[in-house]
Design an enzyme around this catalytic site. Structure first.
Site, PDB file in Angstrom:
ATOM      1  CB  CYS A 167     -48.391 -43.495 -52.977  1.00  0.00           C
ATOM      2  SG  CYS A 167     -46.727 -43.669 -53.609  1.00  0.00           S
ATOM      3  CG  ASN A 224     -43.625 -43.524 -51.082  1.00  0.00           C
ATOM      4  OD1 ASN A 224     -43.090 -43.495 -49.983  1.00  0.00           O
ATOM      5  ND2 ASN A 224     -44.192 -42.458 -51.617  1.00  0.00           N
TER       6      ASN A 224
END
Length: 507
Positions: A40, A144
């Protein structure tokens, strides 16, 4: 149909939650099945009018880090917290004025996702940012990376009464914050993250603060920028460029920044450790127009090609990249070797992941939907193909067949990373080890499997030289996380070991 999904606790009236069906998920293309994928990208903005619009632009620039889904949270003094979470590309969702008008306020964070820890079946509840209401107010977080002890934490939290809404490891952070006895949300976040193992870069927001944190090893990236009188946090510098923000600095490993009306306050809540930044960010994950550690990603990849040409020369007529990630390395290889560079493979730029439901006939076409050989250049030539990596080898075989079908005399593969022999547990989608070609075959066995005239990977020392470590890899004090190549995991993947994963035996 209403398009926004609102958090409980929002002051906004007249809308209801309306998650999209899983059927709206974009279909993966066969070409994408043999690439490592970052989980991500994260982006946050403080102190600008309509901050969510800036976040949407930033997420668009970070789309390469996750194409499955995206989400944005904003806060406005009048309307409170508002959220929208959608499957698919940013451009297909967050460019509609009707949606963006539901995300007002000067403070916003966002997330683009490619799932690893969230399970194989996509669900809107797994799309970040996640939100929690605490005694001192609401907070949203976007993460992330990957929490390597998430299973153990989740089991402990559920036994103590926590009720999880998603399958994501990132939700553990919200529950740990809820159980913290600290007084403020930043302090609760510090408390929660001290329990977390693995890799994490986090952007978070309260009603009045933007927060950014990197794990003590700094495995995943996070940078600070400034736009006008406002501030920006981003996974990569390329996303600052799209909104005209000025790069200020990288968030340091183990650092927490808290941004409010008084500016940026820096804290270091974790025990200092040597940095182990993910070296594959240089090879593949980051966009070539980003800057990492003061170095151009494009220039590093070009240097990888130069090192590869020095290590593994071969007589040939053309150097051709496998688009697009192999292009800078191919340019470097051509420059060093003196062999002409040519676009022997052309990528269809309009073939997106949302093409059509693939029929069996279309699946059998494989990579030809996305790549086509420039036959006039290739026919009768000895061709060097430069690619960023070989994972399962399925795509490499198909590309080789296309090149031979176009009349090439010889096909030589040069790979701009060492053999990928170990799975990543820090936020990258990697197959099980037995499915990694390099885990079960030698280089010569891989060459025979791919049926090419030669196959060479850059050495780990060569890769380190390309990223600026003149003496190569220092085994006494590794400078990067290179676990996918070396099996040297800087954080023990405790959940995976519990499931039976075996670490590399000590040499």
């Amino acid at each position: 149909m209403p398009t926004d999904t609102l958090f409980s606790g929002s002051k906004r009236k007249g809308n209801r939650s309306c998650p999209l069906s899983d059927k709206t998920m974009p279909h993966a293309h066969p070409f994408d099945d043999d690439k490592l994928r970052e989980e991500c990208g994260i982006f946050g903005v403080y102190g600008v009018t309509d901050a969510a619009n800036f976040v949407a632009l930033g997420l668009h620039a970070l789309q390469h880090r996750g194409q499955e889904a995206g989400g944005i949270v904003s806060h406005d003094l009048e309307q409170g917290f508002n959220s929208a979470r959608r499957f698919g590309y940013v451009r297909d969702n967050f460019t509609r004025q009707s949606l963006m008008e539901t995300l007002p306020g000067p403070l916003s964070i966002g997330h683009v996702r490619y799932s690893t820890a969230g399970g194989k079946t996509p669900a809107i509840r797994d799309v970040q940012p996640f939100f929690g209401e605490f005694a001192m107010g609401g907070a949203a977080i976007a993460h992330n990376g990957n929490i390597t002890n998430a299973d153990a934490l989740r089991k402990e939290l559920v036994e103590r009464g926590s009720i999880f809404q998603s399958n994501s490891d990132s939700e553990c952070i919200i529950h740990l914050m809820a159980r913290s006895l600290q007084r403020t949300i930043p302090e609760r976040m510090e408390d929660a993250l001290r329990r977390v193992e693995g890799a994490f870069s986090v952007v978070a927001m309260t009603r009045s603060k933007l927060i950014g944190v990197r794990d003590p090893l700094g495995v995943r990236p996070l940078v600070l920028g400034q736009v006008g009188d406002g501030w920006v946090l981003s996974s990569e510098t390329c996303a600052l460029d799209i909104i005209g923000a000025k790069f200020v600095r990288e968030i340091e490993p183990g650092e927490m920044v808290v941004i409010n009306g008084n500016g940026v306050q820096s804290h270091h809540p974790f025990r200092p450790q040597p940095s182990r930044f993910c070296i594959f960010e240089h090879v593949y994950f980051s966009r070539p127009d980003s800057i990492i550690g003061g170095r151009s990603v494009y220039e590093t990849r070009r240097q990888i090609g130069i090192e590869l040409a020095k290590e593994s020369p071969v007589d040939a007529d053309l150097v051709c990249p496998v688009p697009d990630s192999g292009t800078p390395a191919a340019i470097g290889y051509s420059h060093e070797s003196g062999i002409p560079y040519a676009m022997g493979i052309i990528r269809n730029q309009y073939m997106g992941r949302t093409f059509i439901e693939p029929t069996e006939q279309i699946r059998n076409m494989g990579v030809r939907l996305k790549l086509n050989v420039n036959r006039a250049l290739i026919e009768g030539k000895r061709v060097i193909l430069v690619d960023d990596s070989v994972v399962r080898g399925t795509t490499s075989r198909k590309i080789k067949e296309m090149i031979l079908d176009a009349g090439a005399k010889e096909v030589h593969f040069r790979i701009a990373s060492p053999p990928t022999a170990w799975p990543c547990f820090y936020g990258v989608d990697t197959p099980n080890r037995e499915k990694l070609l390099a885990a079960t075959m030698s280089e010569e066995e891989m060459r025979e499997h791919l049926a090419v005239d030669s196959l060479k990977f850059i050495s780990l020392d060569g890769l380190y030289r390309a990223v600026g470590e003149a003496k190569g890899r220092d085994t006494s004090c590794p400078q990067y996380c290179d676990a996918c190549f070396s099996g040297d995991y800087p954080v023990e993947p405790s959940d995976q070991i519990e499931k039976g994963f075996e670490l590399k035996a000590a040499e």
